[in-house]
Design an enzyme around this catalytic site. Structure first.
Site, short mmCIF file in Angstrom:
data_model
loop_
_atom_site.label_atom_id
_atom_site.label_comp_id
_atom_site.label_asym_id
_atom_site.label_seq_id
_atom_site.Cartn_x
_atom_site.Cartn_y
_atom_site.Cartn_z
CB CYS A 104 -0.90 0.01 1.23
SG CYS A 104 -1.86 1.52 1.39
CE LYS A 151 -10.24 -3.36 4.73
NZ LYS A 151 -11.01 -2.14 4.42
CB VAL A 172 -3.33 0.22 6.16
CG1 VAL A 172 -3.83 -0.94 6.98
CG2 VAL A 172 -3.41 -0.09 4.68
CD GLU A 209 -8.06 9.21 6.05
OE1 GLU A 209 -7.26 9.19 5.09
OE2 GLU A 209 -9.27 8.93 5.93
CB SER A 210 -1.21 8.30 4.60
OG SER A 210 -1.74 9.05 3.55
#
Length: 239
Positions: free
Chosen positions: A30, A57, A70, A83-84
């Site tokens: 990802c 999941k 993720v 949230e990245s």
């Protein structure tokens, strides 16, 4: 604990997050999760990684993050952050060594504005390969991607810097990098031929220790991507 193989539905939840560390719930391929892994590596933060099967999941993961996204961070006290961009800014604030975001409010705002603009570029990395695979005419999309990459190239040329915000790697470089790493695997690397400054940036990024630690070889990306578009994503590909 750090795991390579992904946890799927029906799996037993990992134990508590050890004191003095932070846990990253991730997926090996990802790009959004790679952002957090880059920051963890660059800042030397003690952490463990738990990979998640994003198609199946685990219930225990959905209890921690009902959105099932993720990257997700978990602290020893049970705090959960996801949230990245948010996870990466959190890491930079909580762990002050090796700061990646500038302290100046305007410079920090500039990085956030640039990230917002870059978010409009990301979809092209998926739409073009998928469109080609489906036999669609993607010439318009290719033209738009070339235009957007040309703007990034012009930014570097005008700034006369090695990286997006200066002569050292900062947060914005790590936020952008994961999709450039995947360009060869997605058969998009030729788009860099007309952007010499951007191409040099990718070459510099490849020498960064955090990038080296978190990246996959193009063949590995191709293997996962092939399984993904076939509808049978192999999250443990190559293990």
């Amino acid at each position: 604990m750090s795991t390579q193989k992904s946890f799927a539905k029906g799996s037993t939840a990992p134990g508590p997050v050890p004191e003095g560390t932070i846990r990253l719930y991730s997926m090996r391929f990802c790009p959004f999760a790679q952002r957090a892994r880059l920051v963890l590596q660059a800042k030397g933060i003690k952490h463990d990684v738990v990979n998640i099967n994003l198609k199946e999941k685990p219930d225990w993961f959905l209890e921690k993050n009902p959105l099932g996204l993720v990257p997700t961070l978990e602290t020893p006290s049970g705090q959960v952050i996801y949230e990245s961009p948010i996870t990466c800014e959190y890491l930079d604030e909580v762990y002050p060594d090796n700061k990646l975001l500038p302290s100046d409010p305007f410079e920090k705002a500039q990085q956030k504005m640039m990230l917002e603009c870059y978010s409009k570029v990301v979809p092209y990395f998926y739409k073009i390969p998928m469109g080609k695979r489906n036999g669609e005419d993607v010439s318009a999309l290719e033209g738009e991607l070339k235009e957007k990459l040309a703007k990034l190239n012009e930014h570097l040329k005008t700034k006369k810097s090695n990286y997006m915000a200066g002569d050292s790697i900062t947060m914005i470089d790590y936020m952008m990098w994961p999709w450039f790493e995947r360009m060869e695997g997605m058969q998009l690397k030729h788009f860099l031929d007309g952007t010499p400054e951007l191409k040099k940036w990718t070459e510099r990024m490849l020498e960064d220790p955090a990038v080296k630690e978190t990246m996959h070889a193009p063949d590995t990306h191709i293997g996962f991507y092939t399984s993904y578009i076939a509808g049978k994503a192999d999250y443990d590909y190559g293990l």
